[in-house]
Scaffold this motif. Structure first.
Motif, PDB file in Angstrom:
ATOM      1  N   UNK A 140       0.796  -1.243  -0.095  1.00 15.72           N
ATOM      2  CA  UNK A 140       0.017  -0.154  -0.049  1.00 15.72           C
ATOM      3  C   UNK A 140       0.923   1.354  -0.023  1.00 15.72           C
ATOM      4  N   UNK A 141       2.039   1.357   0.801  1.00 12.89           N
ATOM      5  CA  UNK A 141       2.944   2.447   1.030  1.00 12.89           C
ATOM      6  C   UNK A 141       3.253   2.643  -0.549  1.00 12.89           C
ATOM      7  N   UNK A 142       3.905   1.505  -1.045  1.00 12.74           N
ATOM      8  CA  UNK A 142       4.790   1.697  -2.254  1.00 12.74           C
ATOM      9  C   UNK A 142       3.762   2.199  -3.383  1.00 12.74           C
ATOM     10  N   UNK A 143       2.330   1.770  -3.472  1.00 11.12           N
ATOM     11  CA  UNK A 143       1.629   2.097  -4.529  1.00 11.12           C
ATOM     12  C   UNK A 143       1.078   3.534  -4.330  1.00 11.12           C
ATOM     13  N   UNK A 144       0.797   3.849  -3.204  1.00 10.34           N
ATOM     14  CA  UNK A 144       0.469   5.321  -2.898  1.00 10.34           C
ATOM     15  C   UNK A 144       1.663   6.298  -3.559  1.00 10.34           C
ATOM     16  N   UNK A 145       2.849   5.810  -3.545  1.00 10.00           N
ATOM     17  CA  UNK A 145       4.079   6.658  -3.987  1.00 10.00           C
ATOM     18  C   UNK A 145       3.865   6.935  -5.483  1.00 10.00           C
ATOM     19  N   UNK A 146       3.233   6.323  -6.270  1.00  7.51           N
ATOM     20  CA  UNK A 146       2.899   6.590  -7.640  1.00  7.51           C
ATOM     21  C   UNK A 146       1.945   7.906  -7.814  1.00  7.51           C
ATOM     22  N   UNK A 147       1.100   8.118  -6.694  1.00  9.68           N
ATOM     23  CA  UNK A 147       0.114   9.328  -7.104  1.00  9.68           C
ATOM     24  C   UNK A 147       0.460  10.500  -6.000  1.00  9.68           C
ATOM     25  N   UNK A 148       1.900  10.239  -5.272  1.00 10.01           N
ATOM     26  CA  UNK A 148       2.192  11.339  -4.438  1.00 10.01           C
ATOM     27  C   UNK A 148       2.579  12.570  -5.115  1.00 10.01           C
ATOM     28  N   UNK A 149       2.504  13.769  -4.475  1.00 12.73           N
ATOM     29  CA  UNK A 149       3.035  14.916  -4.974  1.00 12.73           C
ATOM     30  C   UNK A 149       2.387  15.409  -6.488  1.00 12.73           C
ATOM     31  N   UNK A 150       1.219  15.069  -6.775  1.00 11.33           N
ATOM     32  CA  UNK A 150       0.491  15.504  -8.062  1.00 11.33           C
ATOM     33  C   UNK A 150      -0.526  16.195  -7.834  1.00 11.33           C
ATOM     34  N   UNK A 151      -0.700  16.877  -6.613  1.00 10.23           N
ATOM     35  CA  UNK A 151      -2.082  17.595  -6.322  1.00 10.23           C
ATOM     36  C   UNK A 151      -3.200  17.147  -5.730  1.00 10.23           C
ATOM     37  N   UNK A 152      -3.274  15.826  -5.492  1.00 11.69           N
ATOM     38  CA  UNK A 152      -4.221  15.229  -4.722  1.00 11.69           C
ATOM     39  C   UNK A 152      -4.200  15.305  -3.518  1.00 11.69           C
ATOM     40  N   UNK A 153      -5.296  15.167  -2.731  1.00 11.44           N
ATOM     41  CA  UNK A 153      -5.564  15.271  -1.500  1.00 11.44           C
ATOM     42  C   UNK A 153      -5.176  13.752  -1.070  1.00 11.44           C
ATOM     43  N   UNK A 154      -4.910  13.406   0.516  1.00 18.17           N
ATOM     44  CA  UNK A 154      -4.642  12.028   0.802  1.00 18.17           C
ATOM     45  C   UNK A 154      -6.014  11.210   0.445  1.00 18.17           C
ATOM     46  N   UNK A 156      -8.098  11.556  -1.987  1.00 19.42           N
ATOM     47  CA  UNK A 156      -8.079  11.355  -3.302  1.00 19.42           C
ATOM     48  C   UNK A 156      -7.037  10.304  -3.876  1.00 19.42           C
ATOM     49  N   UNK A 157      -5.906  10.502  -3.131  1.00 20.38           N
ATOM     50  CA  UNK A 157      -4.878   9.413  -3.374  1.00 20.38           C
ATOM     51  C   UNK A 157      -5.278   7.944  -3.234  1.00 20.38           C
ATOM     52  N   UNK A 158      -5.828   7.799  -1.950  1.00 23.11           N
ATOM     53  CA  UNK A 158      -6.413   6.448  -1.786  1.00 23.11           C
ATOM     54  C   UNK A 158      -7.491   6.071  -2.829  1.00 23.11           C
ATOM     55  N   UNK A 159      -8.504   6.969  -2.878  1.00 25.83           N
ATOM     56  CA  UNK A 159      -9.371   6.877  -3.853  1.00 25.83           C
ATOM     57  C   UNK A 159      -8.965   6.366  -5.371  1.00 25.83           C
ATOM     58  N   UNK A 160      -7.951   6.948  -5.847  1.00 21.88           N
ATOM     59  CA  UNK A 160      -7.392   6.782  -6.996  1.00 21.88           C
ATOM     60  C   UNK A 160      -6.786   5.260  -7.126  1.00 21.88           C
ATOM     61  N   UNK A 161      -6.247   5.187  -6.009  1.00 23.20           N
ATOM     62  CA  UNK A 161      -5.431   3.656  -5.947  1.00 23.20           C
ATOM     63  C   UNK A 161      -6.536   2.493  -5.850  1.00 23.20           C
ATOM     64  N   UNK A 162      -7.598   2.733  -5.208  1.00 20.85           N
ATOM     65  CA  UNK A 162      -8.853   1.934  -4.966  1.00 20.85           C
ATOM     66  C   UNK A 162      -9.517   1.725  -6.209  1.00 20.85           C
ATOM     67  N   UNK A 163      -9.630   2.912  -7.022  1.00 21.94           N
ATOM     68  CA  UNK A 163     -10.216   2.709  -8.662  1.00 21.94           C
ATOM     69  C   UNK A 163      -9.500   2.013  -9.416  1.00 21.94           C
ATOM     70  N   UNK A 164      -8.253   2.113  -9.356  1.00 24.40           N
ATOM     71  CA  UNK A 164      -7.361   1.278 -10.256  1.00 24.40           C
ATOM     72  C   UNK A 164      -7.253  -0.279  -9.990  1.00 24.40           C
ATOM     73  N   UNK A 165      -7.090  -0.325  -8.689  1.00 28.40           N
ATOM     74  CA  UNK A 165      -7.046  -1.898  -8.214  1.00 28.40           C
ATOM     75  C   UNK A 165      -8.321  -2.573  -8.496  1.00 28.40           C
ATOM     76  N   UNK A 166      -9.289  -1.661  -8.164  1.00 31.73           N
ATOM     77  CA  UNK A 166     -10.907  -2.278  -8.513  1.00 31.73           C
ATOM     78  C   UNK A 166     -11.219  -2.836  -9.805  1.00 31.73           C
TER      79      UNK A 166
END
Length: 255
Positions: A140-154, A156-166
């Motif tokens: 989880x920590x590694x995959x969140x790094x893919x969307x870190x520092x691109x302007x999303x809130x925390x 939203x970062x979780x939601x983006x990862x959930x969307x992709x993995x879903x």
């Protein structure tokens, strides 16, 4: 997505095994036996025959020990499956973050698809209440790094990862069902549809169902069947990423 597991694991006992805070004390454990050996044997059984074939007795037989020796290390099948899931997560590659966010999410999606393809039983075993083992947290920590520092809130970062993995899990499940049907029927999708061609020609009347007939024919010719798992995964992934790009652009425009 709800799990199909019949038994419910005790999270405290699963966590104790995952973090190795529980060690067997009984002499009946058997020489050379360990949680790692038990889990490797269990994963091999599930990979080859599915979760239904997995029992504590089968694991003991595979390891050449009695069932009670297995219970010395793992209290039950449900807890064993929890540890299997976390162990398999440890197979996930964690390369240094490289490329833009889209390329990183694509890599994550493909790596997770490959994991499901190696271990299709995971599609049944995973739940929306995961046990927080070391490999899950690292993944989880590694995959969140893919969307870190691109302007999303925390959030939203979780939601983006959930969307992709879903999307990945949905595509993997559909592909697994194709494989299961081929095994159960002894026919590929293409062979099955070919055998039903006379019925399709009889009932799929282009005059009555013009759009369905045109689109169905085009899709069938493209995939050699009514459904193409690889195409569905790739098409869906790109559309998911397109949607995420809109959110990122909106956040950037808002400053």
């Amino acid at each position: 997505m709800a799990s199909e597991r019949k038994a419910t694991a005790d999270p405290a006992r699963s966590l104790a095994i995952l973090w190795r805070t529980r060690e067997p004390t009984s002499r009946s454990a058997g020489p050379g036996l360990s949680v790692d050996r038990i889990v490797r044997a269990a994963v091999a059984i599930a990979d080859a025959e599915g979760l239904d074939a997995l029992t504590m007795r089968r694991v003991g037989t595979a390891l050449g020990v009695g069932t009670m020796s297995v219970y010395t290390y793992v209290p039950g099948k449900a807890e064993l499956v929890d540890v299997m899931i976390d162990t398999v997560y440890g197979e996930m590659p964690r390369p240094a973050v490289a490329g833009d966010w889209r390329a990183r999410l694509e890599r994550i999606a493909r790596d997770n698809l490959a994991l499901y393809q190696r271990h299709p039983w995971m599609l049944r075993a995973e739940t929306t209440r995961p046990v927080l083992g070391p490999h899950l947290l690292a993944k989880y920590d590694h995959e969140l790094s893919a969307v870190a520092d691109i302007g999303l809130t925390d959030v939203e970062m979780d939601a983006v990862l959930t969307l992709v993995l879903g999307h990945v899990k949905s595509a993997a499940r559909a592909a697994s069902e194709v494989v299961d049907l081929e095994r159960e029927t002894g026919m590929t999708d293409g062979q099955w549809w070919q055998s039903h061609a006379p019925w399709l020609e009889r009932f799929m009347d282009a005059d009555s169902y013009p759009t369905a007939a045109r689109v169905g024919t085009a899709a069938g010719q493209q995939h050699g069947a009514a459904y193409g798992p690889e195409y569905a995964f790739e098409f869906g992934l790109q559309r998911v990423l397109d949607g995420i790009s809109v959110v990122i652009a909106e956040r950037a425009a808002a400053g």
